[in-house]
Design a protein around this motif. Structure first.
Motif, PDB file in Angstrom:
ATOM      1  N   ILE A 319      86.093  57.132  34.091  1.00  0.00           N
ATOM      2  CA  ILE A 319      85.628  58.040  33.328  1.00  0.00           C
ATOM      3  C   ILE A 319      85.447  59.244  34.322  1.00  0.00           C
ATOM      4  CG2 ILE A 319      83.292  57.455  33.879  1.00  0.00           C
ATOM      5  CD1 ILE A 319      84.577  59.045  30.369  1.00  0.00           C
ATOM      6  N   SER A 394      78.298  62.813  44.645  1.00  0.00           N
ATOM      7  CA  SER A 394      78.572  61.487  44.702  1.00  0.00           C
ATOM      8  C   SER A 394      78.453  60.792  43.468  1.00  0.00           C
ATOM      9  CB  SER A 394      77.622  61.000  45.745  1.00  0.00           C
ATOM     10  OG  SER A 394      77.252  59.551  45.951  1.00  0.00           O
ATOM     11  N   VAL A 395      79.223  59.712  43.161  1.00  0.00           N
ATOM     12  CA  VAL A 395      79.045  59.094  41.947  1.00  0.00           C
ATOM     13  C   VAL A 395      79.622  57.545  42.002  1.00  0.00           C
ATOM     14  CG1 VAL A 395      81.087  59.761  41.393  1.00  0.00           C
ATOM     15  CG2 VAL A 395      79.816  59.281  39.515  1.00  0.00           C
ATOM     16  N   GLU A 397      77.763  54.752  42.252  1.00  0.00           N
ATOM     17  CA  GLU A 397      76.614  53.570  42.387  1.00  0.00           C
ATOM     18  C   GLU A 397      75.571  54.290  43.444  1.00  0.00           C
ATOM     19  OE1 GLU A 397      78.393  51.392  46.085  1.00  0.00           O
ATOM     20  OE2 GLU A 397      80.166  52.708  45.563  1.00  0.00           O
ATOM     21  N   PRO A 398      74.595  53.637  43.581  1.00  0.00           N
ATOM     22  CA  PRO A 398      73.373  54.135  44.238  1.00  0.00           C
ATOM     23  C   PRO A 398      73.951  54.468  45.951  1.00  0.00           C
ATOM     24  CG  PRO A 398      72.749  52.180  43.210  1.00  0.00           C
ATOM     25  CD  PRO A 398      74.505  52.136  43.154  1.00  0.00           C
ATOM     26  N   ASP A 420      73.820  64.036  43.655  1.00  0.00           N
ATOM     27  CA  ASP A 420      74.146  62.645  43.300  1.00  0.00           C
ATOM     28  C   ASP A 420      73.914  62.368  41.875  1.00  0.00           C
ATOM     29  OD1 ASP A 420      73.881  59.834  43.227  1.00  0.00           O
ATOM     30  OD2 ASP A 420      72.287  59.524  44.450  1.00  0.00           O
ATOM     31  N   THR A 421      75.134  62.150  41.465  1.00  0.00           N
ATOM     32  CA  THR A 421      75.052  62.220  39.767  1.00  0.00           C
ATOM     33  C   THR A 421      75.267  60.906  39.180  1.00  0.00           C
ATOM     34  OG1 THR A 421      77.840  62.373  40.053  1.00  0.00           O
ATOM     35  CG2 THR A 421      76.300  64.397  39.948  1.00  0.00           C
ATOM     36  N   TRP A 422      74.230  60.566  38.437  1.00  0.00           N
ATOM     37  CA  TRP A 422      74.091  59.248  37.539  1.00  0.00           C
ATOM     38  C   TRP A 422      74.550  59.421  36.364  1.00  0.00           C
ATOM     39  CZ3 TRP A 422      71.249  57.731  33.285  1.00  0.00           C
ATOM     40  CH2 TRP A 422      71.613  56.350  32.907  1.00  0.00           C
ATOM     41  N   TRP A 423      75.540  58.672  35.891  1.00  0.00           N
ATOM     42  CA  TRP A 423      76.002  58.686  34.789  1.00  0.00           C
ATOM     43  C   TRP A 423      76.821  57.426  34.398  1.00  0.00           C
ATOM     44  CZ3 TRP A 423      81.428  60.535  33.460  1.00  0.00           C
ATOM     45  CH2 TRP A 423      82.111  60.847  34.466  1.00  0.00           C
ATOM     46  N   GLN A 424      77.617  57.390  33.058  1.00  0.00           N
ATOM     47  CA  GLN A 424      78.381  56.023  32.599  1.00  0.00           C
ATOM     48  C   GLN A 424      79.577  56.616  31.759  1.00  0.00           C
ATOM     49  OE1 GLN A 424      74.864  54.446  30.480  1.00  0.00           O
ATOM     50  NE2 GLN A 424      74.880  52.816  32.266  1.00  0.00           N
ATOM     51  N   GLU A 426      79.925  55.495  29.007  1.00  0.00           N
ATOM     52  CA  GLU A 426      79.457  55.762  27.767  1.00  0.00           C
ATOM     53  C   GLU A 426      78.534  57.147  27.462  1.00  0.00           C
ATOM     54  OE1 GLU A 426      78.950  53.250  29.813  1.00  0.00           O
ATOM     55  OE2 GLU A 426      78.863  51.322  28.655  1.00  0.00           O
ATOM     56  N   ASP A 508      71.091  49.723  33.374  1.00  0.00           N
ATOM     57  CA  ASP A 508      70.610  50.091  34.831  1.00  0.00           C
ATOM     58  C   ASP A 508      69.024  50.082  34.928  1.00  0.00           C
ATOM     59  OD1 ASP A 508      73.151  50.650  35.859  1.00  0.00           O
ATOM     60  OD2 ASP A 508      72.930  52.860  35.841  1.00  0.00           O
ATOM     61  N   LEU A 520      67.950  55.151  41.324  1.00  0.00           N
ATOM     62  CA  LEU A 520      68.491  54.159  40.667  1.00  0.00           C
ATOM     63  C   LEU A 520      68.593  52.859  41.222  1.00  0.00           C
ATOM     64  CD1 LEU A 520      70.075  54.621  37.790  1.00  0.00           C
ATOM     65  CD2 LEU A 520      69.825  56.692  39.299  1.00  0.00           C
ATOM     66  N   ARG A 523      72.500  47.546  38.486  1.00  0.00           N
ATOM     67  CA  ARG A 523      72.769  47.021  37.110  1.00  0.00           C
ATOM     68  C   ARG A 523      71.500  46.004  36.878  1.00  0.00           C
ATOM     69  NH1 ARG A 523      75.941  49.947  33.509  1.00  0.00           N
ATOM     70  NH2 ARG A 523      75.789  48.172  32.118  1.00  0.00           N
ATOM     71  N   ASN A 529      79.000  46.024  40.326  1.00  0.00           N
ATOM     72  CA  ASN A 529      79.647  47.221  40.627  1.00  0.00           C
ATOM     73  C   ASN A 529      80.292  47.368  41.856  1.00  0.00           C
ATOM     74  OD1 ASN A 529      80.019  49.854  41.210  1.00  0.00           O
ATOM     75  ND2 ASN A 529      78.155  50.762  40.364  1.00  0.00           N
ATOM     76  N   GLY A 532      81.858  51.189  43.447  1.00  0.00           N
ATOM     77  CA  GLY A 532      81.710  52.164  42.086  1.00  0.00           C
ATOM     78  C   GLY A 532      82.604  51.616  41.046  1.00  0.00           C
TER      79      GLY A 532
END
Ligand code: WTA
Length: 653
Positions: A319, A394-395, A397-398, A420-424, A426, A508, A520, A523, A529, A532
């Motif tokens: 993604i 950064s994307v 994983e933690p 540091d971008t957290w997303w999925q 989805e 998560d 974060l 999971r 993961n 990543g």
């Protein structure tokens, strides 16, 4: 020290320069707070301002509506009409036609292709005309199985132009995974190639293409093959296969192709991702909501300014490549870079050389890459000119604070904020991330919610977690980039993401500190993961168990210095099997062939049985503790075979 331990002790704070903040889209915490609040309290006034920065063929009647609350069906920008390809290309032609849209760097240093917006538009229109000529129409599906070469981006945009739903399959996945996805999406076309270059080696895809053909997939009427490595052993089956270049340069193919006017809720693409069962889920994204989300999040989180060069190192098979290599940068009229190779070939300075060569301003990569390059020492980055860099991302994983600090100091020279971008898959776009001009950065924290995102941490009993207390990270209402459904399996969408029918479960774990910053914690479901890359344990287990010699298998993650998490497989063989080092290699190779090399277990431990409850459930909690090398594996009283625990601990690999 594990990532989580070091995150808990993190007290360092970093703020960008005054100059950066003053020129950023969002300049202060107060400004962010005000707009964030508006995005939640008054979406009807907030989102139109954002969405109107895109080009719509017809405006929407409602910003957001629940079409069916119980079924969790909703629409963003209801009745609005637009086309994603038009927004990424055509609308820039007048003002940015001669600006570079796309730079492709091949694995070979001297192999570079540059496309202005005008040139990219022409290539995309020509290929869209090929799609039309082959009889493809709005709503049809096309599978794309290509390494990182320009035809990948061109074919995605050509599909989007005609309203054809593309489904990109990561070229590192096995041909069996590809066949599954072609079948599941009922693709009419496959776009692939004769091979590629990676790590100094030439890869050949001939066998894979032949295998797809031999499978006789009912829906598949056409295969387009990019001639990448000039493999003359590839003989095309003329009934169904043709070469890309023969199609695109055919005399009857024009440079002009009208675009299809799409409804905001029409699907843009389908992307399969691993879940907690063996079968990957087809995540379906809309056109209007998705594009609005990736367009605006790219702009304000990378603080993109006109003329800047952006490089996302992710493979488009995931993604990140969709949202922030293709749709986000191009909808903003940025220059986006695609790189065919790997960070360490021919030398571990390859990334930094590319930054220097193309004067990259905004750079986006994964913690696993940062950790592996950090290990190579500072000389590699230090011998390159990295002064063009302005924002680092950064994307995946933690990010552990040690890697964060190296990225900040050695790559960004303490000038560049790290987002540091957290997303999925989805979520389509960012859910948690710092706004670089507004927020104080903490190593290892994904900071604050993006506009329209209402996160909360829930404990197992469903109550709210306290400050600094870990729990399930849930989102309380849909955001524009949110997936619409699991393709042809709406029940699975409801069960996986809305288990209580009230909030979206991300899968998560996270905690929020006293300042409202999110950390974060990895999971909480059976997803591993690796570097990543999301892999379902169930998929790997089912694959191992499909080897006739294997009786049973359980797969869990363990902490891995570079990859974040590694794959640890506990395997029970059938009685007559002899255990040998060859068997380990054999099983690893089998998983690589069936799923893909990234799914190969790092460690395999053989056993005569697995710890199980009376109802026959494998106690993964115990296996995880063993894989992590813990002495205390927790309560074992519910096991029918508690004696196996000491054996497993003693024989740990
Ligand atoms: C993890 C990738 C911590 C998380 C965009 C998520 C992260 C999964 C971060 C989604 C981050 C992604 N910090 N963890 N900044 N970004 N993750 O679907 O577990 O490939 O649920 O999307 O990656 O992986 P996916």
């Amino acid at each position: 020290m594990s990532n989580i331990d070091s995150i808990n002790k993190e007290e360092r704070r970093f703020k960008v320069s005054k100059d950066f903040s003053e020129n950023a889209y969002y300049k202060s915490e107060e400004q962010y707070n005000k707009l964030y609040k508006e995005s939640i309290d008054s979406p009807d006034t907030f989102w139109p301002v954002v969405a109107n920065k895109l080009s719509w063929n017809k405006s929407w009647t409602d910003v957001f509506v629940w079409d069916d609350y119980d079924q969790k069906k909703f629409t963003w920008f209801k009745n609005g009409k637009l086309n994603a390809c038009y927004n990424c290309l055509d609308r820039h032609l007048e003002t940015k036609g001669d600006q570079l849209a796309f730079i492709w760097q091949g694995e070979k240093e001297n192999e570079v292709k540059k496309y202005t917006y005008k040139e990219l538009h022409k290539e995309v229109c020509r290929f869209a005309n090929v799609l039309k000529k082959k009889g493809l129409k709005k709503g049809d599906r096309v599978s794309i199985y290509l390494p990182m070469i320009p035809e990948l981006l061109i074919s995605m945009l050509a599909c989007a132009r005609l309203g054809i739903i593309h489904t990109v399959v990561f070229a590192g996945f096995s041909v069996e995974s590809l066949i599954d996805r072609i079948k599941s999406s009922e693709s009419k076309m496959l776009i692939t190639c004769d091979g590629g270059y990676r790590n100094g080696k030439t890869l050949h895809f001939k066998k894979k293409i032949d295998e797809v053909l031999e499978t006789h997939i009912a829906s598949l009427i056409s295969i387009i093959v990019v001639n990448r490595v000039n493999d003359d052993s590839v003989i095309l089956n003329k009934d169904i296969e043709t070469y890309w270049s023969n199609e695109v340069f055919s005399d009857d193919i024009s440079d002009i192709c009208d675009f299809e006017i799409m409804d905001s809720s029409d699907p843009l693409f389908l992307l399969y991702t691993s879940g907690t069962t063996g079968k990957p889920k087809g995540i379906l994204h809309s056109t209007g909501g998705y594009l609005t989300h990736v367009f605006y999040s790219f702009r304000v989180i990378f603080d993109y300014k006109p003329q800047e060069v952006f490089w996302c190192t992710a493979d488009i098979g995931w993604i990140t490549g969709h949202s922030y290599l293709v749709y986000g940068p191009l909808s903003n009229g940025a220059t986006t870079i695609m790189f065919e190779g790997v960070p360490t070939y021919p030398e571990p300075d390859r990334f930094w050389k590319i930054v220097e060569k193309f004067k990259v301003n905004l750079f986006y990569t994964a913690p696993t890459v940062i950790r592996s390059l950090q290990k190579q020492g500072d000389d590699f980055p230090n011998r390159c000119d990295l002064s063009s860099l302005r924002v680092l991302g950064s994307v995946g994983e933690p990010i552990n604070p040690e890697a964060w600090l190296w990225y900040y100091e050695v790559i960004g020279k303490k000038r560049c904020p790290i987002v540091d971008t957290w997303w999925q898959t989805e979520s389509g776009g960012f859910l948690l991330c710092p706004f670089p001009g507004a927020h104080v950065l903490k190593p290892g924290s994904a900071s604050k919610p993006f506009f329209g995102v209402v996160p909360e941490i829930l404990k197992e009993d469903g109550s709210r977690a306290d400050v600094n207390e870990g729990g399930n990270l849930v989102i309380k209402k849909p955001w524009p980039g949110m997936m619409q459904t699991v393709f042809k399996d709406h029940e699975r969408y409801l069960k996986t993401y809305w288990p209580d029918n009230k909030v979206y479960f991300s899968g998560d774990g996270a905690k929020v500190d006293q300042d409202g910053d999110f950390f974060l914690l990895g999971r909480i479901d059976d997803v591993i993961n690796v570097s990543g890359h999301r892999l379902g344990t169930a998929e790997i287990e089912a694959t191992l168990a499909s080897d006739l010699r294997v009786s049973e298998a359980a797969v869990v993650p363990f902490s891995h210095e570079i990859k974040g998490q590694g794959i640890y497989a506990f395997v029970v063989m059938n009685d007559d099997q002899e255990i040998s080092p060859e068997l380990v290699n054999d099983l690893r190779g089998y998983v690589a062939k069936k799923v893909g090399p990234i799914a190969k277990p790092d460690k395999i431990q053989f056993s005569t049985s697995l710890p199980k409850t009376r109802s026959g459930k494998i106690m993964r909690r115990i296996l995880k503790a063993i894989a992590e090398g813990k002495e205390d594996v927790g309560n074992t009283t519910t096991l029918v075979n508690p004696e196996i625990v000491d054996v497993l601990k003693a024989e740990r690999v």
